[in-house]
Write a protein that holds these residues in place. Sequence first.
Motif, mmCIF file in Angstrom:
data_model
loop_
_atom_site.group_PDB
_atom_site.id
_atom_site.type_symbol
_atom_site.label_atom_id
_atom_site.label_comp_id
_atom_site.label_asym_id
_atom_site.label_seq_id
_atom_site.Cartn_x
_atom_site.Cartn_y
_atom_site.Cartn_z
ATOM 1 N N LYS A 271 -59.695 3.156 120.962
ATOM 2 C CA LYS A 271 -59.968 3.138 119.519
ATOM 3 C C LYS A 271 -59.052 2.146 118.803
ATOM 4 O O LYS A 271 -59.492 1.419 117.902
ATOM 5 C CB LYS A 271 -59.785 4.543 118.926
ATOM 6 C CG LYS A 271 -60.895 5.518 119.285
ATOM 7 C CD LYS A 271 -60.655 6.868 118.637
ATOM 8 C CE LYS A 271 -61.787 7.843 118.938
ATOM 9 N NZ LYS A 271 -61.550 9.166 118.328
ATOM 10 N N VAL A 272 -57.781 2.115 119.194
ATOM 11 C CA VAL A 272 -56.844 1.167 118.580
ATOM 12 C C VAL A 272 -57.253 -0.264 118.915
ATOM 13 O O VAL A 272 -57.199 -1.158 118.060
ATOM 14 C CB VAL A 272 -55.400 1.449 119.048
ATOM 15 C CG1 VAL A 272 -54.454 0.339 118.599
ATOM 16 C CG2 VAL A 272 -54.927 2.794 118.505
ATOM 17 N N ILE A 273 -57.675 -0.496 120.151
ATOM 18 C CA ILE A 273 -58.108 -1.838 120.555
ATOM 19 C C ILE A 273 -59.325 -2.271 119.740
ATOM 20 O O ILE A 273 -59.425 -3.429 119.317
ATOM 21 C CB ILE A 273 -58.392 -1.880 122.067
ATOM 22 C CG1 ILE A 273 -57.070 -1.791 122.835
ATOM 23 C CG2 ILE A 273 -59.150 -3.144 122.459
ATOM 24 C CD1 ILE A 273 -57.233 -1.631 124.327
ATOM 25 N N THR A 274 -60.260 -1.349 119.514
ATOM 26 C CA THR A 274 -61.422 -1.661 118.675
ATOM 27 C C THR A 274 -60.981 -2.042 117.270
ATOM 28 O O THR A 274 -61.499 -3.000 116.677
ATOM 29 C CB THR A 274 -62.373 -0.449 118.610
ATOM 30 O OG1 THR A 274 -62.853 -0.170 119.924
ATOM 31 C CG2 THR A 274 -63.565 -0.738 117.699
ATOM 32 N N TRP A 275 -60.001 -1.313 116.731
ATOM 33 C CA TRP A 275 -59.489 -1.633 115.389
ATOM 34 C C TRP A 275 -58.808 -3.007 115.394
ATOM 35 O O TRP A 275 -59.025 -3.812 114.484
ATOM 36 C CB TRP A 275 -58.509 -0.559 114.932
ATOM 37 C CG TRP A 275 -58.093 -0.714 113.500
ATOM 38 C CD1 TRP A 275 -58.686 -0.177 112.402
ATOM 39 C CD2 TRP A 275 -56.993 -1.510 113.018
ATOM 40 N NE1 TRP A 275 -58.031 -0.573 111.262
ATOM 41 C CE2 TRP A 275 -56.995 -1.394 111.603
ATOM 42 C CE3 TRP A 275 -56.026 -2.295 113.626
ATOM 43 C CZ2 TRP A 275 -56.046 -2.045 110.806
ATOM 44 C CZ3 TRP A 275 -55.096 -2.946 112.833
ATOM 45 C CH2 TRP A 275 -55.105 -2.816 111.446
ATOM 46 N N LEU A 276 -58.003 -3.281 116.411
ATOM 47 C CA LEU A 276 -57.315 -4.572 116.502
ATOM 48 C C LEU A 276 -58.316 -5.720 116.598
ATOM 49 O O LEU A 276 -58.104 -6.785 116.005
ATOM 50 C CB LEU A 276 -56.391 -4.600 117.716
ATOM 51 C CG LEU A 276 -55.027 -3.927 117.575
ATOM 52 C CD1 LEU A 276 -54.317 -3.911 118.922
ATOM 53 C CD2 LEU A 276 -54.175 -4.634 116.527
ATOM 54 N N VAL B 207 -62.512 -1.938 128.064
ATOM 55 C CA VAL B 207 -62.135 -2.371 126.714
ATOM 56 C C VAL B 207 -61.966 -3.884 126.752
ATOM 57 O O VAL B 207 -61.956 -4.483 127.824
ATOM 58 C CB VAL B 207 -60.829 -1.699 126.214
ATOM 59 C CG1 VAL B 207 -60.996 -0.196 126.078
ATOM 60 C CG2 VAL B 207 -59.657 -2.028 127.126
ATOM 61 N N ASP B 208 -61.822 -4.519 125.597
ATOM 62 C CA ASP B 208 -61.578 -5.956 125.565
ATOM 63 C C ASP B 208 -60.220 -6.254 126.197
ATOM 64 O O ASP B 208 -59.187 -5.794 125.703
ATOM 65 C CB ASP B 208 -61.597 -6.469 124.121
ATOM 66 C CG ASP B 208 -63.009 -6.651 123.609
ATOM 67 O OD1 ASP B 208 -63.954 -6.276 124.318
ATOM 68 O OD2 ASP B 208 -63.170 -7.164 122.484
ATOM 69 N N GLY C 166 -65.021 -8.135 128.017
ATOM 70 C CA GLY C 166 -65.384 -6.980 127.223
ATOM 71 C C GLY C 166 -65.963 -5.878 128.087
ATOM 72 O O GLY C 166 -66.002 -5.974 129.328
ATOM 73 N N LEU C 167 -66.424 -4.813 127.449
ATOM 74 C CA LEU C 167 -66.985 -3.672 128.158
ATOM 75 C C LEU C 167 -68.222 -4.108 128.938
ATOM 76 O O LEU C 167 -69.236 -4.484 128.345
ATOM 77 C CB LEU C 167 -67.351 -2.567 127.161
ATOM 78 C CG LEU C 167 -68.108 -1.352 127.702
ATOM 79 C CD1 LEU C 167 -67.312 -0.666 128.806
ATOM 80 C CD2 LEU C 167 -68.431 -0.376 126.576
#
Length: 307
Positions: free
Chosen positions: A197-202, A82-83, A50-51
């Motif tokens: 942002k997409v990765i956070t949503w996923l 990001v993750d 992760g971050l």
Amino acid sequence: MVIQAQPDISELAGLIDNIAQNDGDYDTPIPALKFRRCSSTTDPMPCIYGLGLVLIVQGGKRVTLGDDVFDYGAGQSLIATVDLPVVSYVTRASSAEPFLGMWLELDARVIAQLAAEMEFAMPLQASTTRAMSVETLDEGLKDALTRLVRLLAEPPLIPLLAPLIQQEIVVRLLSGGHGPCLRRLVAVGSPSQQIAKVITWLKQNYTENVPMDDLAAKAHMSPSTFRQHFRAVVGMSPLQYLKNHRLQDARQLMLNENLDAGSAAVRVGYESASQFSREYSRLFGEPPNRDIRRMRESTWARDGHRY
């Protein structure tokens, strides 16, 4: 060409060695700070970074992200923004000189706030790069990290001083070799930020079956541009990333909640138990039940989402 001198990290190694006296992972009174000690090399382990900042103070490690290989050792740090599903393993360690490492979780909001207040000599190029970088530790960052670890000996001061030192560490990361990687994470409207942002949503909705075109729309990109930028940041396709995340979480569910393979597969969004078993074996090298038995006998059995 100027060659950067290797900083003396013997004090930092001694501080960590005094705390992490046996093999394993160590939480600390500073929630974002953790240590690891390992007296032997390890097998490749799929996990999620992760971050955060990883610093090796003794020994060596290899991390693979997609087709990229990161080899780093004492006095070198790795940043993930990001993750990221990676394969990680200790490559240099012995009982006489064990692997010693530290992990510091970073806060994206703090990074964004401090980056907005700083002036940088070079403007950030509008490009997309891997969300991971390796750099040699500089003297200023070494000093800040050492002071943070020293603070563990003064528990009453931790709530007051730890946040200040952690902010200093972020400032030094932003102004050093890791700076461009971190700045792209928080640069408003940049491709890297949109992918983040997409990765956070996923991460929050990985059990759902979402068309890739819908993910592209969330990033305000065409499907082809989205796939291109996603692979540039993460090192794999969106579908591979989603599959990897599901399998990692299924493994943790079986380890931590004693779920059987079928129940874990359903929990993470698989409709076919046989497909789950095939893909699990491909990632982890063994069918679910055999892998979990082996993991429960391993020192690192509950380390699926650590550094």
